[in-house]
Design a protein around this motif. Structure first.
Motif, PDB file in Angstrom:
ATOM      1  N   MET A   1       0.822  -1.200   0.000  1.00  0.00           N
ATOM      2  CA  MET A   1       0.000   0.000   0.000  1.00  0.00           C
ATOM      3  C   MET A   1       0.868   1.267   0.000  1.00  0.00           C
ATOM      4  O   MET A   1       0.568   2.228  -0.684  1.00  0.00           O
ATOM      5  N   LYS A   2       1.950   1.238   0.788  1.00  0.00           N
ATOM      6  CA  LYS A   2       2.838   2.385   0.886  1.00  0.00           C
ATOM      7  C   LYS A   2       3.510   2.669  -0.463  1.00  0.00           C
ATOM      8  O   LYS A   2       3.617   3.819  -0.888  1.00  0.00           O
ATOM      9  N   LYS A   3       3.939   1.619  -1.157  1.00  0.00           N
ATOM     10  CA  LYS A   3       4.576   1.789  -2.460  1.00  0.00           C
ATOM     11  C   LYS A   3       3.592   2.340  -3.483  1.00  0.00           C
ATOM     12  O   LYS A   3       3.959   3.136  -4.339  1.00  0.00           O
ATOM     13  N   PHE A   4       2.341   1.943  -3.383  1.00  0.00           N
ATOM     14  CA  PHE A   4       1.315   2.437  -4.292  1.00  0.00           C
ATOM     15  C   PHE A   4       1.095   3.940  -4.090  1.00  0.00           C
ATOM     16  O   PHE A   4       0.969   4.689  -5.057  1.00  0.00           O
ATOM     17  N   ILE A   5       1.078   4.389  -2.850  1.00  0.00           N
ATOM     18  CA  ILE A   5       0.906   5.822  -2.555  1.00  0.00           C
ATOM     19  C   ILE A   5       2.102   6.612  -3.086  1.00  0.00           C
ATOM     20  O   ILE A   5       1.929   7.681  -3.678  1.00  0.00           O
ATOM     21  N   TYR A   6       3.313   6.084  -2.885  1.00  0.00           N
ATOM     22  CA  TYR A   6       4.502   6.744  -3.430  1.00  0.00           C
ATOM     23  C   TYR A   6       4.428   6.826  -4.955  1.00  0.00           C
ATOM     24  O   TYR A   6       4.801   7.830  -5.554  1.00  0.00           O
ATOM     25  N   PHE A   7       3.934   5.753  -5.586  1.00  0.00           N
ATOM     26  CA  PHE A   7       3.809   5.735  -7.038  1.00  0.00           C
ATOM     27  C   PHE A   7       2.820   6.795  -7.514  1.00  0.00           C
ATOM     28  O   PHE A   7       3.085   7.515  -8.485  1.00  0.00           O
ATOM     29  N   ILE A   8       1.692   6.921  -6.837  1.00  0.00           N
ATOM     30  CA  ILE A   8       0.685   7.921  -7.205  1.00  0.00           C
ATOM     31  C   ILE A   8       1.245   9.335  -7.043  1.00  0.00           C
ATOM     32  O   ILE A   8       1.106  10.184  -7.929  1.00  0.00           O
ATOM     33  N   PHE A   9       1.886   9.612  -5.893  1.00  0.00           N
ATOM     34  CA  PHE A   9       2.484  10.939  -5.679  1.00  0.00           C
ATOM     35  C   PHE A   9       3.546  11.231  -6.732  1.00  0.00           C
ATOM     36  O   PHE A   9       3.654  12.360  -7.216  1.00  0.00           O
ATOM     37  N   GLY A  10       4.340  10.234  -7.085  1.00  0.00           N
ATOM     38  CA  GLY A  10       5.350  10.409  -8.128  1.00  0.00           C
ATOM     39  C   GLY A  10       4.723  10.734  -9.468  1.00  0.00           C
ATOM     40  O   GLY A  10       5.227  11.575 -10.211  1.00  0.00           O
ATOM     41  N   GLY A  11       3.619  10.072  -9.777  1.00  0.00           N
ATOM     42  CA  GLY A  11       2.916  10.341 -11.032  1.00  0.00           C
ATOM     43  C   GLY A  11       2.349  11.755 -11.080  1.00  0.00           C
ATOM     44  O   GLY A  11       2.456  12.448 -12.092  1.00  0.00           O
ATOM     45  N   VAL A  12       1.759  12.185  -9.970  1.00  0.00           N
ATOM     46  CA  VAL A  12       1.188  13.535  -9.913  1.00  0.00           C
ATOM     47  C   VAL A  12       2.287  14.590 -10.059  1.00  0.00           C
ATOM     48  O   VAL A  12       2.148  15.548 -10.830  1.00  0.00           O
ATOM     49  N   THR A  13       3.399  14.413  -9.348  1.00  0.00           N
ATOM     50  CA  THR A  13       4.478  15.401  -9.442  1.00  0.00           C
ATOM     51  C   THR A  13       5.145  15.373 -10.819  1.00  0.00           C
ATOM     52  O   THR A  13       5.576  16.406 -11.318  1.00  0.00           O
ATOM     53  N   PHE A  14       5.198  14.203 -11.444  1.00  0.00           N
ATOM     54  CA  PHE A  14       5.745  14.121 -12.795  1.00  0.00           C
ATOM     55  C   PHE A  14       4.860  14.876 -13.783  1.00  0.00           C
ATOM     56  O   PHE A  14       5.347  15.622 -14.639  1.00  0.00           O
ATOM     57  N   ILE A  15       3.556  14.708 -13.664  1.00  0.00           N
ATOM     58  CA  ILE A  15       2.624  15.413 -14.554  1.00  0.00           C
ATOM     59  C   ILE A  15       2.721  16.920 -14.338  1.00  0.00           C
ATOM     60  O   ILE A  15       2.764  17.692 -15.298  1.00  0.00           O
ATOM     61  N   LEU A  16       2.785  17.348 -13.071  1.00  0.00           N
ATOM     62  CA  LEU A  16       2.910  18.785 -12.790  1.00  0.00           C
ATOM     63  C   LEU A  16       4.230  19.338 -13.331  1.00  0.00           C
ATOM     64  O   LEU A  16       4.270  20.450 -13.861  1.00  0.00           O
ATOM     65  N   GLY A  17       5.302  18.568 -13.218  1.00  0.00           N
ATOM     66  CA  GLY A  17       6.588  19.006 -13.761  1.00  0.00           C
ATOM     67  C   GLY A  17       6.557  19.112 -15.276  1.00  0.00           C
ATOM     68  O   GLY A  17       7.125  20.040 -15.851  1.00  0.00           O
ATOM     69  N   THR A  18       5.870  18.186 -15.919  1.00  0.00           N
ATOM     70  CA  THR A  18       5.763  18.222 -17.373  1.00  0.00           C
ATOM     71  C   THR A  18       4.910  19.404 -17.819  1.00  0.00           C
ATOM     72  O   THR A  18       5.239  20.078 -18.801  1.00  0.00           O
ATOM     73  N   ILE A  19       3.845  19.694 -17.096  1.00  0.00           N
ATOM     74  CA  ILE A  19       3.041  20.886 -17.401  1.00  0.00           C
ATOM     75  C   ILE A  19       3.884  22.143 -17.204  1.00  0.00           C
ATOM     76  O   ILE A  19       3.754  23.115 -17.946  1.00  0.00           O
ATOM     77  N   GLY A  20       4.780  22.117 -16.218  1.00  0.00           N
ATOM     78  CA  GLY A  20       5.644  23.260 -15.947  1.00  0.00           C
ATOM     79  C   GLY A  20       6.613  23.583 -17.068  1.00  0.00           C
ATOM     80  O   GLY A  20       7.142  24.692 -17.145  1.00  0.00           O
ATOM     81  N   ILE A  21       6.856  22.637 -17.953  1.00  0.00           N
ATOM     82  CA  ILE A  21       7.703  22.905 -19.119  1.00  0.00           C
ATOM     83  C   ILE A  21       7.014  23.922 -20.027  1.00  0.00           C
ATOM     84  O   ILE A  21       7.655  24.815 -20.575  1.00  0.00           O
ATOM     85  N   PHE A  22       5.705  23.801 -20.135  1.00  0.00           N
ATOM     86  CA  PHE A  22       4.952  24.646 -21.054  1.00  0.00           C
ATOM     87  C   PHE A  22       4.363  25.889 -20.384  1.00  0.00           C
ATOM     88  O   PHE A  22       4.108  26.876 -21.049  1.00  0.00           O
ATOM     89  N   LEU A  23       4.126  25.830 -19.079  1.00  0.00           N
ATOM     90  CA  LEU A  23       3.628  26.982 -18.327  1.00  0.00           C
ATOM     91  C   LEU A  23       4.729  27.483 -17.402  1.00  0.00           C
ATOM     92  O   LEU A  23       5.127  26.784 -16.479  1.00  0.00           O
ATOM     93  N   PRO A  24       5.222  28.680 -17.618  1.00  0.00           N
ATOM     94  CA  PRO A  24       6.348  29.150 -16.806  1.00  0.00           C
ATOM     95  C   PRO A  24       5.995  29.412 -15.341  1.00  0.00           C
ATOM     96  O   PRO A  24       6.871  29.642 -14.532  1.00  0.00           O
ATOM     97  N   ILE A  25       4.726  29.347 -14.983  1.00  0.00           N
ATOM     98  CA  ILE A  25       4.328  29.583 -13.595  1.00  0.00           C
ATOM     99  C   ILE A  25       4.677  28.378 -12.722  1.00  0.00           C
ATOM    100  O   ILE A  25       5.059  28.530 -11.567  1.00  0.00           O
TER     101      ILE A  25
END
Length: 134
Positions: free
Chosen positions: A1-25
């Motif tokens: 369960m703990k690894k699954f939560i880490y995986f989800i948080f990693g996915g969310v932060t990866f998506i936000l980082g990728t959006i940050g490439i296109f949005l300078p904010i």
């Protein structure tokens, strides 16, 4: 369960980082570093995916590990930072806040000068190699 939560948080932060490439904010590098933190604790496959990602290599490996950034990239980042700091500087008539915002901008300029200084980086690498090969 703990690894699954880490995986989800990693996915969310990866998506936000990728959006940050296109949005300078949104900042790209902190979100990619957070993805690495979460995915290294969740699974090796997710972490290897992050390391092999071209955007991670471009923004994190090139800039933070190899300390390579062109003058154009530095100026671009400082201009975006200037615009983002100028908005509250103009909008809020507080002298202390304006001083802090000015200090933050000057601090970023100084950081960019010393962190990406090629002469200093070459000297550091050559001195590390001399110590390593003794």
């Amino acid at each position: 369960m703990k690894k699954f939560i880490y995986f989800i948080f990693g996915g969310v932060t990866f998506i936000l980082g990728t959006i940050g490439i296109f949005l300078p904010i949104l900042p790209t590098v902190p979100f990619y570093l957070a993805s690495g933190f979460f995915w290294v604790r969740s699974s090796d496959q997710a972490y290897q995916f992050l390391l092999s990602n071209k955007w991670y290599q471009q923004y994190v490996t090139e800039w933070l590990v190899k300390r390579k950034m062109t003058v154009r990239q530095r100026i671009q980042i400082l201009l975006i930072l200037f615009v983002l700091l100028a908005i509250p500087f103009i909008a809020v008539p507080n002298t202390w806040m304006r001083l802090v915002l000015g200090c933050v901008f000057i601090g970023h300029c100084i950081f960019f000068i010393f962190f990406f200084d090629k002469k200093r980086t070459r000297q550091k690498i050559s001195s590390e190699n001399k110590i390593f090969f003794r």
